[in-house]
Design a protein around this motif. Structure first.
Motif, short mmCIF file in Angstrom:
data_model
loop_
_atom_site.label_atom_id
_atom_site.label_comp_id
_atom_site.label_asym_id
_atom_site.label_seq_id
_atom_site.Cartn_x
_atom_site.Cartn_y
_atom_site.Cartn_z
N LYS A 27 8.05 6.67 14.27
CA LYS A 27 6.79 7.39 14.16
C LYS A 27 5.71 6.81 15.07
O LYS A 27 4.55 7.20 15.00
N GLY A 28 6.10 5.82 15.89
CA GLY A 28 5.17 5.23 16.84
C GLY A 28 4.39 4.04 16.31
O GLY A 28 3.50 3.53 16.97
N ILE A 29 4.73 3.58 15.12
CA ILE A 29 4.06 2.42 14.53
C ILE A 29 4.96 1.22 14.79
O ILE A 29 5.93 1.00 14.08
N THR A 30 4.61 0.46 15.82
CA THR A 30 5.50 -0.60 16.27
C THR A 30 5.06 -2.01 15.87
O THR A 30 5.75 -2.97 16.16
N TYR A 31 3.93 -2.13 15.23
CA TYR A 31 3.38 -3.45 14.93
C TYR A 31 3.73 -3.97 13.54
O TYR A 31 3.41 -5.11 13.20
N ILE A 32 4.40 -3.19 12.72
CA ILE A 32 4.77 -3.61 11.36
C ILE A 32 6.13 -4.31 11.41
O ILE A 32 7.07 -3.82 12.02
N THR A 33 6.22 -5.45 10.73
CA THR A 33 7.47 -6.21 10.69
C THR A 33 7.98 -6.33 9.25
O THR A 33 7.27 -6.00 8.30
N ASN A 34 9.19 -6.83 9.11
CA ASN A 34 9.75 -7.08 7.79
C ASN A 34 8.85 -8.05 7.02
O ASN A 34 8.64 -7.89 5.82
N ASP A 35 8.32 -9.06 7.72
CA ASP A 35 7.41 -10.01 7.08
C ASP A 35 6.17 -9.31 6.53
O ASP A 35 5.71 -9.63 5.44
N ASP A 36 5.63 -8.35 7.29
CA ASP A 36 4.46 -7.62 6.84
C ASP A 36 4.76 -6.86 5.54
O ASP A 36 3.95 -6.86 4.60
N ILE A 37 5.91 -6.22 5.49
CA ILE A 37 6.29 -5.46 4.30
C ILE A 37 6.47 -6.40 3.11
O ILE A 37 5.96 -6.15 2.02
N TRP A 38 7.19 -7.48 3.32
CA TRP A 38 7.43 -8.46 2.25
C TRP A 38 6.10 -9.01 1.73
O TRP A 38 5.87 -9.05 0.53
N ASN A 39 5.24 -9.43 2.64
CA ASN A 39 3.95 -10.01 2.24
C ASN A 39 3.08 -9.00 1.51
O ASN A 39 2.44 -9.34 0.51
N TYR A 40 3.04 -7.78 1.99
CA TYR A 40 2.25 -6.73 1.32
C TYR A 40 2.73 -6.53 -0.12
O TYR A 40 1.93 -6.54 -1.06
N LEU A 41 4.02 -6.35 -0.28
CA LEU A 41 4.54 -6.05 -1.62
C LEU A 41 4.43 -7.24 -2.56
O LEU A 41 4.04 -7.08 -3.72
N ILE A 64 6.60 3.14 1.28
CA ILE A 64 5.38 2.66 1.94
C ILE A 64 4.97 3.66 3.00
O ILE A 64 5.79 4.12 3.79
N GLU A 65 3.68 3.99 2.98
CA GLU A 65 3.13 4.88 4.00
C GLU A 65 2.01 4.17 4.74
O GLU A 65 1.16 3.54 4.13
N ILE A 66 2.03 4.25 6.04
CA ILE A 66 1.01 3.66 6.88
C ILE A 66 0.12 4.79 7.39
O ILE A 66 0.60 5.76 7.95
N LYS A 67 -1.18 4.65 7.17
CA LYS A 67 -2.11 5.72 7.57
C LYS A 67 -3.00 5.26 8.68
O LYS A 67 -3.25 4.15 8.92
#
Length: 67
Positions: A27-41, A64-67
């Motif tokens: 979807k063009g969102i290239t800055y999110i990593t597995n670490d970001d997802i883990w840390n957020y949750l 997870i939805e990124i807006k």
């Protein structure tokens, strides 16, 4: 299902997080990593939650939805 450590749990969820990162990249969102997802949750959604199943955690990752 019991896990020996947070690292063990994270390893079980790694595939779901990678799937979500790949979906976001498509979807063009290239800055999110597995670490970001883990840390957020772990720091927000799951912070005060007990007794989640592995399926519920995978569902949270995939929704997870990124807006």
């Amino acid at each position: 299902m019991n896990f020996n450590s947070l690292e063990d749990l994270r390893n079980r969820l790694e595939i779901a997080m990678t799937t979500k990162v790949d979906e976001l990249k498509d979807k063009g969102i290239t800055y999110i990593t597995n670490d970001d997802i883990w840390n957020y949750l772990t720091n927000t959604k799951w912070k005060n939650t007990k007794g989640l199943t592995l399926a519920e955690m995978v569902d949270d990752i995939l929704k997870i939805e990124i807006k």
